[in-house]
Design an enzyme around this catalytic site. Structure first.
Site, PDB file in Angstrom:
ATOM      1  NE  ARG A 217      -8.126   2.580  -1.260  1.00  0.00           N
ATOM      2  CZ  ARG A 217      -8.102   3.837  -0.839  1.00  0.00           C
ATOM      3  NH1 ARG A 217      -6.939   4.371  -0.468  1.00  0.00           N
ATOM      4  NH2 ARG A 217      -9.203   4.568  -0.801  1.00  0.00           N
ATOM      5  CE1 TYR A 353       8.472   4.249  -3.856  1.00  0.00           C
ATOM      6  CE2 TYR A 353       9.747   2.829  -5.319  1.00  0.00           C
ATOM      7  CZ  TYR A 353       8.784   2.985  -4.332  1.00  0.00           C
ATOM      8  OH  TYR A 353       8.140   1.876  -3.829  1.00  0.00           O
TER       9      TYR A 353
END
Length: 447
Positions: A217, A353
């Site tokens: 995706r 992250y």
């Protein structure tokens, strides 16, 4: 999720009200469809200028003409400029910088919507004289500030830092930065070094194999589509939970699906075995797969920290080591890592992250010289706010801030990131390595 403000600002019935309210008025951005053709700048009115003694002006003129641009010495009455190319390689002293003002200032009021600006300078690291190096570095500030001024027109401005003898590398960059494919890339620096590279052409990836992780995706799917449009056979990789979407993407691009958790201990060996059996190696490796597990550091459990580092950083280095050791990453190959603006500037609640994405910036810089002997390039792409299903779930006010706090006043599309990845993947980009380039619409605060 549709951008309501973008629609209202470009509707004649509501545009006036949007302006009266003092809201941002983003323009619809021009985007290219399909693969590069032989004349990607066809129909674009282009002016090429230079500071006296510039070393790259002839290369810029040639690149623009060969890309199909309509090169003019001056704008005719009522004519607008679509692309401005300027050679600032001879700017070595403060007084030389006046050439930038002299070329650009008279033309900006006649800049077309979705115009493109590319400035070429010497690489400060190659200049021994401190004043010359500082002057070249100053041009980066000029380009970033100019990009923020012209962003309201949907226009972008970028900088190429040219190493000695690298003029031939401008051909591919002019095709990218001079036309609609760099629609969400602005205020960025591309470092060009001398390297043998074929002339830009259509379908440069024909006969080559690409691997895209996280391909089911979003950005991964868009990247698989773009690489296939340029002729590559794409191996689409994603986790079992995304199997249906993965197989749909692979079928759409005529590629091969591979269900694989890249963070699994045996993943590098499994990918290696698949490539050895199915494709005999890989030419373009795109490390797109990544996860977020957001928590403030005080509330972050060790397993949450470890999971993000494992997928976003450790898995990439392990896969590269496996493919390089077994000769499956071909000579003259391309490696592209998906970093993030969070890795550049940090982000609240994303210590894990941001760490992983900043690590990738360091990784490509350190790997580039080590891979150069084999003609392999490695670069990173750092997306900003991109319209994906993930960002659609962000609370409204945070989502609106993400969209508006850039020079273009809107979010990017997955294909915008895929265009930058594809530029790095092309054979004509042989002289571009160790770069981290943001696809962020040029953040209004910082770079």
């Amino acid at each position: 999720m549709a951008d309501l403000l973008l629609r209202l600002a470009n509707d004649r019935r509501s545009a006036g009200l949007i302006r009266k309210l003092g809201l941002p008025t983003p323009v619809r951005l021009a985007r290219a469809e399909g693969a590069y053709d032989d004349a990607p700048l066809a129909g674009r009115v282009t002016l090429v200028g230079a500071a006296p003694g510039g070393l790259a002006v002839d290369a810029l003129q040639k690149a623009a003409a060969e890309a199909g641009a309509t090169c003019v010495a001056a704008l005719a009455e009522g004519q607008s400029a679509d692309t401005l190319l300027f050679d600032a390689t001879a700017c070595r002293a403060p007084a030389d910088l006046a050439a930038l003002h002299g070329f650009f200032a008279p033309k900006l009021r006649r800049l077309a919507r979705n115009a493109r600006v590319l400035v070429v300078s010497a690489d400060p690291s190659e200049l021994a004289d401190p004043v010359a190096a500082a002057t070249a570095r100053g041009i980066e500030g000029f380009v970033r500030a100019l990009g923020k001024e012209i962003g309201r027109r949907g226009a972008t401005a970028n900088l190429a830092r040219l190493a000695p003898g690298a003029e031939s590398q401008l051909a591919g960059l002019v095709r990218f930065c001079g036309g609609p494919r760099c629609t969400y890339v602005s205020g960025q620096v591309f470092r060009l070094t001398s390297a043998p590279a074929p002339a830009p052409a259509a379908r440069q990836l024909a006969g080559k194999v690409a691997v895209v992780t996280g391909a089911a995706r979003g950005i991964g799917a868009a990247t698989a589509q773009r690489l296939s449009e340029e002729g590559a056979r794409v191996v689409c990789v994603d986790v079992a939970a995304a199997r249906d979407a993965l197989y749909e993407t692979a079928a759409r691009v005529g590629g091969l699906p591979l269900v694989l958790d890249i963070a699994a201990p045996d993943a590098p060996a499994a990918l290696s075995a698949f490539l050895r059996e199915k494709t005999r190696g890989v030419d373009v490796l795109v490390h797109n797969a990544g996860i977020t597990r957001d928590k403030t550091l005080a509330n972050m459990k060790p397993d949450v920290w470890d999971a993000v580092i494992a997928v976003n950083f450790t898995a990439i280095t392990a896969i590269d080591a496996e493919l390089l050791a077994n000769g499956l990453l071909h000579d003259s190959g391309r490696v592209v890592c998906l970093s993030s603006v969070s890795g550049v500037a940090g982000n609240f609640g994303q210590t894990n992250y941001a760490t992983s994405k900043a690590a990738l910036i360091g990784y490509v810089a350190a790997q580039a010289p080590r891979l150069a002997a084999r003609g392999i390039t490695i670069n990173a792409v750092a997306p900003g706010f991109i319209e994906t299903p993930m960002t659609a779930r962000i609370p409204l006010m945070m989502r609106e801030a993400g969209r508006r706090l850039n020079a273009l006043s809107q979010g990017g599309q997955p294909r915008d990131v895929a265009e930058l990845v594809t530029f790095f993947a092309l054979p004509a980009s042989a002289g571009v390595s160790g770069n981290t380039v943001r696809a962020c619409g040029l953040a209004l605060i910082g770079a």
